[in-house]
Scaffold this active site. Structure first.
Site, short mmCIF file in Angstrom:
data_model
loop_
_atom_site.label_atom_id
_atom_site.label_comp_id
_atom_site.label_asym_id
_atom_site.label_seq_id
_atom_site.Cartn_x
_atom_site.Cartn_y
_atom_site.Cartn_z
N GLY A 1 0.82 -1.20 0.00
CA GLY A 1 0.00 0.00 0.00
C GLY A 1 0.86 1.25 0.00
O GLY A 1 1.85 1.32 0.70
N CYS A 2 0.43 2.22 -0.80
CA CYS A 2 1.18 3.48 -0.86
C CYS A 2 0.23 4.65 -1.02
O CYS A 2 0.40 5.50 -1.91
CB CYS A 2 2.20 3.44 -1.99
SG CYS A 2 3.50 4.68 -1.84
N THR B 1 -1.98 7.58 1.48
CA THR B 1 -1.54 8.70 2.34
C THR B 1 -0.52 8.25 3.37
O THR B 1 0.53 8.88 3.55
CB THR B 1 -2.76 9.32 3.04
OG1 THR B 1 -3.71 9.75 2.06
CG2 THR B 1 -2.34 10.51 3.88
N GLY C 1 1.15 5.19 3.43
CA GLY C 1 2.27 4.53 2.80
C GLY C 1 3.28 5.50 2.23
O GLY C 1 4.50 5.30 2.34
N ARG D 1 -1.72 -1.00 -6.68
CA ARG D 1 -2.59 -1.45 -7.77
C ARG D 1 -2.27 -0.75 -9.08
O ARG D 1 -2.33 -1.35 -10.14
CB ARG D 1 -4.06 -1.22 -7.39
CG ARG D 1 -4.61 -2.19 -6.37
CD ARG D 1 -6.09 -2.02 -6.19
NE ARG D 1 -6.43 -0.68 -5.71
CZ ARG D 1 -7.68 -0.22 -5.57
NH1 ARG D 1 -8.69 -0.98 -5.92
NH2 ARG D 1 -7.91 0.99 -5.11
N GLU E 1 -14.92 11.51 5.45
CA GLU E 1 -14.88 10.92 4.12
C GLU E 1 -16.17 11.23 3.36
O GLU E 1 -17.20 11.60 3.96
CB GLU E 1 -14.72 9.40 4.23
CG GLU E 1 -13.47 8.95 4.96
CD GLU E 1 -12.20 9.14 4.14
OE1 GLU E 1 -12.32 9.36 2.91
OE2 GLU E 1 -11.11 9.09 4.73
N LYS F 1 -11.52 -0.43 17.14
CA LYS F 1 -10.46 0.00 18.05
C LYS F 1 -10.76 -0.42 19.49
O LYS F 1 -9.86 -0.82 20.23
CB LYS F 1 -10.29 1.51 17.95
CG LYS F 1 -9.77 1.96 16.59
CD LYS F 1 -9.86 3.47 16.41
CE LYS F 1 -9.33 3.89 15.04
NZ LYS F 1 -9.49 5.34 14.79
N GLY G 1 -4.23 10.66 10.16
CA GLY G 1 -3.42 11.46 9.24
C GLY G 1 -2.21 10.68 8.78
O GLY G 1 -1.74 9.77 9.47
#
Length: 432
Positions: A13-14, A16, A18, A48, A190, A205, A306
């Site tokens: 994953g890359c 925010t 990553g 992806r 979102e 959580k 964040g």
């Protein structure tokens, strides 16, 4: 360190988070080498659509996740999110003896037991500080620093979106819908805020916090969950009038009945006194209040989400597992020996604030009070305001079980003198 074999890292994953992980690994390479005792080398990044990640070196990008996980990497860092295919990837990595660092709260809340079992069988590490409360160092204190203590309660604000909305309603007097719209415009919510405002994020959580605090396996399905969509401007105003504010709380409690321990785990909006440490936590910040027998009361506070804050927690875990690789050591394993049962929500006990729209005529209060007495719910305070044909009746109770309160409210709603049960809200953070 000269001659020391590098610790190779695969990043899944890359987005925010990553992207920030890649930046920190690059910018702090020398410091990380000194802290770990060996170079930390990013071996590949699974994405992806490689053409959408021009901010990272193209030679590191791949769409073949399985090949990257199966390569000669030492640590797999997962910041993709969701249950599948993340679960499959991480199980494959752990079974191959590769340590895992993940920020995936949903996965841990459902399958932490399975992941820990795979890690134990292969002698690998599983770290997940970033899964709860972003940059706030919270899980490691529960997992390690307080391992010698008996934690009795964990109560906190663990979702920044809902805290931003409720804080905005409190400061401006605006309603839920318009404050949510403002939160979306500013990027705090979102486009589809369901996971946040309906409490799903906080419930995941809470399951992780309860598992660590009470040495028991707790899943998201065990957590009673209520969101904030039903919180009105009138509820916020009523809380203000009583010297309180409204927060969406994740509450994990150890309860002892007749010498037998169990766990209560719930997420819901609640009024808390403005004097409580959590009351001053505003905006998108998170804070968790922990109570333990020996350590007493503690509060952990900071940015709960964040890219950079979450990446900070990921890098902290990465340094820990890399150090373990260098010295052939192991981090903490799962501690679920207590296996405490989770209590049904009906057994949870707290105070309540009930607002009723009633007929303005003699005998109303006595009829309502009789129903409370019938269900053994003790009234702590009453406020009544009359109008021309109807009145507002506000009742605050002493601590009562959720089941008793629900039965009380159901019967009150059927009284001819009660026009409407306007709102029912729990009151937390006060002595019973």
């Amino acid at each position: 360190m000269p001659g020391r074999k590098p610790i190779k890292v695969a990043l899944l994953g890359c987005g925010t988070v990553g992207t920030e992980v890649v930046r920190l690994l690059t910018d702090q390479a020398a410091d990380l080498t000194a802290r770990v005792g060996a170079p930390v080398e990013l071996a590949g990044i699974a994405v992806r659509k490689p053409n959408k990640h021009r901010e990272v070196p193209a030679e590191l990008l791949t769409t073949d996740v399985d090949a990257l996980v199966e390569s000669d990497v030492d640590v797999v860092v997962e910041v993709v999110g969701g249950i599948e295919p993340a679960r499959t990837w991480l199980l494959k990595a752990l079974k191959a003896g590769k340590s895992v660092v993940t920020a995936n709260k949903a996965l841990l809340a459902e399958h932490s037991g399975e992941l820990f079992e795979a890690a134990d069988a292969a002698g690998a590490d599983l770290y997940f500080e970033a899964a709860v409360a972003g940059a706030i160092p919270l899980l490691r204190p529960l997992r390690e620093s307080l391992a010698g203590d008996r934690i009795t309660r964990v109560m906190g604000i663990v979702n920044g979106t809902t805290n931003f909305i409720l804080s905005g309603m409190d400061s401006t007097g605006a309603g839920y819908a318009e404050t949510l719209e403002e939160a979306t415009r500013l990027g705090y919510a979102e486009a589809d805020p369901t996971a946040d405002v309906d409490g799903f994020d906080a419930a995941s959580k809470a399951a992780i916090l309860a598992s660590l605090a009470f040495h028991s396996r707790v899943t998201a399905a065990d957590v009673h969950r209520e969101g904030i969509a039903g919180v009105s401007a009138a509820d916020i105003a009523a809380a203000k009038g009583l010297g309180r504010t409204v927060k969406l709380l994740a509450i994990c409690e150890r309860v002892t009945d007749n010498g037998t321990d169990s766990i209560s785990v719930r997420v819901h909006p609640a009024m808390i006194p403005r004097s409580h440490p959590l009351a001053g936590v505003n905006g998108a910040f998170n804070a968790v209040f922990v109570e333990a027998d020996a350590a007493g009361e503690m509060m952990f506070y900071g940015k709960g989400a964040g890219g950079a804050p979450t990446a900070s927690a990921v890098l902290g875990d990465l340094v820990a597992v890399a150090r373990n690789k260098v010295v052939s050591g192991r981090g903490p394993r799962e501690s679920a020996y207590a296996a405490l049962p989770v209590r049904p929500m009906g057994h949870a006990s707290t105070k309540y604030h009930i607002s009723l729209d009633v007929a303005d005529k003699p005998g109303v209060l006595s009829q309502v009070a009789a129903v409370f007495a019938e269900h053994d719910v003790s009234i702590a305070a009453v406020r009544q305001e009359g109008r021309v044909d109807d009145a507002s009746l506000v009742i605050v109770t002493h601590a009562a079980t959720d089941a008793a309160l629900r039965s009380t409210v159901d019967k009150i709603g059927g009284l001819p003198v009660v026009r409407e049960v306007v709102s029912v809200m729990r009151v937390e953070g006060e002595e019973s």
